[in-house]
Design a protein around this motif. Structure first.
Motif, short mmCIF file in Angstrom:
data_model
loop_
_atom_site.label_atom_id
_atom_site.label_comp_id
_atom_site.label_asym_id
_atom_site.label_seq_id
_atom_site.Cartn_x
_atom_site.Cartn_y
_atom_site.Cartn_z
N PHE A 153 0.86 -1.21 0.23
CA PHE A 153 0.00 0.25 0.40
C PHE A 153 0.75 1.12 0.21
O PHE A 153 0.77 2.33 -0.85
N LEU A 154 2.12 0.77 0.76
CA LEU A 154 2.92 2.56 0.24
C LEU A 154 3.38 2.81 -0.57
O LEU A 154 3.89 3.46 -0.47
N GLU A 155 4.08 1.07 -1.60
CA GLU A 155 4.97 1.59 -2.75
C GLU A 155 4.19 2.02 -3.78
O GLU A 155 4.27 2.96 -4.08
N THR A 156 2.56 1.60 -3.87
CA THR A 156 1.76 1.89 -4.54
C THR A 156 1.23 3.21 -4.38
O THR A 156 -0.12 3.98 -5.34
N ILE A 173 3.26 0.80 13.46
CA ILE A 173 2.41 1.92 13.50
C ILE A 173 3.57 2.65 12.63
O ILE A 173 3.53 3.72 12.09
N ASP A 174 4.86 2.50 12.71
CA ASP A 174 6.37 3.13 11.48
C ASP A 174 5.43 3.12 10.12
O ASP A 174 5.41 4.03 9.59
N LEU A 175 5.05 1.78 9.61
CA LEU A 175 4.60 2.44 7.96
C LEU A 175 2.66 2.83 8.26
O LEU A 175 2.49 3.66 7.28
N ALA A 180 -0.73 7.26 6.57
CA ALA A 180 -1.13 8.31 6.97
C ALA A 180 -0.76 10.52 6.19
O ALA A 180 -1.62 11.28 6.70
N GLN A 181 0.82 10.44 6.68
CA GLN A 181 0.31 11.11 6.06
C GLN A 181 1.03 11.65 4.51
O GLN A 181 0.40 12.97 4.33
N LYS A 218 -1.76 5.77 21.56
CA LYS A 218 -0.62 5.23 20.57
C LYS A 218 -1.18 5.86 19.08
O LYS A 218 0.19 6.45 18.62
N LEU A 219 -2.17 5.29 18.39
CA LEU A 219 -2.59 5.73 17.51
C LEU A 219 -2.31 7.32 16.94
O LEU A 219 -1.87 7.96 15.76
#
Length: 358
Positions: A153-156, A173-175, A180-181, A218-219
């Motif tokens: 999802f991040l790559e695309t 959380i890192d991904l 989210a950004q 935390k989220l």
């Protein structure tokens, strides 16, 4: 008489055959005490799922998504009320104990997702994860399929919505923060009750209510859009907690809220009623009558726009209570819409197409 299968740490007390089976078996006490001994632990068995695709499409008018993805079939959380239990019958397994102890996993889910997203006919829209079984159930610790999917999802730059009741989501959380950004993810934390006893009986292998509140916090602190899903709301059992659950989740950082009325399709109706008589015998008949009052006299009504919230006076009262508490807390605006304009198709072969530069 038939002896309940009371395994420690498991949700249901039976393993009746699914609706497609022609034969059934059951344990019967012959009077010699042959079933009196304590049952040994019921171990979890994982099986390989060789599905050729991972995206499931729907045309349901009352759902906010048209596609979903499930890395696993069955769920070790063992939630007695889970409306996904009947899907195990398609595999020749029981929607009862088999559903929470015989689990199928899709090791190639990330690669299959890439292949589907790379098709020229694919059109981007948010993919929902956790709508059937929990992608962050305990076996995810070993298989890490969900983390691989998030990387895709991040790559695309593809939008995704996640619903879970597991604290394991904190691992990613890192991904999730990076997604989210770009306004590509929202997370829903399912929280049916803050009562520890009830939560343990309803969801024996899920995170505790307090732990789930910590996940919300935390989220939120990581600037990941998070909302609370009060599900299921069970009339006569946990419906009185609706305002308390939403208020407490809001104090922990939830930016939105929703609720779903208990759903009892197919085999789940008998499974849940059996559970009620075992653990809440004095309330069982009253609870089931309230459910039928909200489901047109049946244990379940699958009518679109009714199946999530029910109908009748009690259902309308529940709806009004929800509207009032979310309005008072400012949770009635919903989360921001996810972006689809950032999507860029993957290229499994490693070479970018000319279309990428146009």
């Amino acid at each position: 008489m038939t002896k309940p299968l009371l395994y420690k740490g498991r949700g249901v007390a039976s393993n009746h055959a699914g609706r497609y089976e022609v034969q059934t078996t059951e344990l019967v006490d012959d009077g010699w005490g042959s079933l009196e001994a304590d049952l040994p632990p019921l171990l979890t068995e994982t099986l390989l799922d060789n599905s050729r695709s991972v995206l499931n499409y729907n045309q349901s008018p009352d759902l906010p998504f048209d596609r979903s993805l499930n890395p696993y079939r069955g769920c070790e959380h063992g939630c007695v009320y889970c409306f996904a239990r009947p899907t195990h019958a398609y595999l020749g397994l029981s929607p009862g104990l088999d559903f929470e102890s015989k689990l199928l996993y899709k090791p190639d889910a990330a690669q299959l997702l890439k292949a589907e997203l790379s098709r020229r006919t694919y059109r981007c829209a948010p993919i929902a994860i956790g709508t059937n079984t929990d992608a962050y159930q305990p076996i995810e610790r070993e298989h890490k399929i969900m983390r691989q999917l998030l990387a895709v999802f991040l790559e695309t730059r593809h939008p995704v919505t996640i619903v879970t009741k597991s604290s394991l989501i904190e691992r990613d959380i890192d991904l999730l923060s990076e997604l989210a950004q770009h306004q590509l993810v929202t997370v829903g934390i399912s929280l049916a009750s803050l009562d520890m006893k009830l939560a343990r009986l309803l969801e024996p292998r899920a995170a505790t209510p307090k732990r789930r509140l910590s996940v919300i916090e935390k989220l939120h602190n990581a600037e990941i859009p998070v909302h609370v899903l009060v599900a299921p709301v069970i009339p006569g059992l946990n419906d009185h907690e609706l305002e308390h659950v939403i208020t407490t989740a809001h104090e922990s950082g939830a930016q939105g809220a929703d609720y779903i009325l208990l759903r009892l399709p197919l085999e789940v109706a008998d499974i849940f009623e059996e559970w009620l008589h075992l653990h809440y015998p004095l309330k069982a008949e009253h609870v089931m009558q309230l459910i039928r009052d909200m489901r047109l006299g049946k244990a379940y009504d699958a009518t679109f726009f009714q199946r999530m919230v029910g109908s009748g006076v009690y259902a309308e009262l529940l709806s009004q209570r929800f509207k009032l508490i979310t309005k008072r807390l400012g949770l009635n605006q919903g989360l921001p819409n996810l972006r689809c304009d950032l999507f860029r198709p993957p290229h499994p072969g490693g070479q970018m197409s000319f279309d990428f530069f146009t």
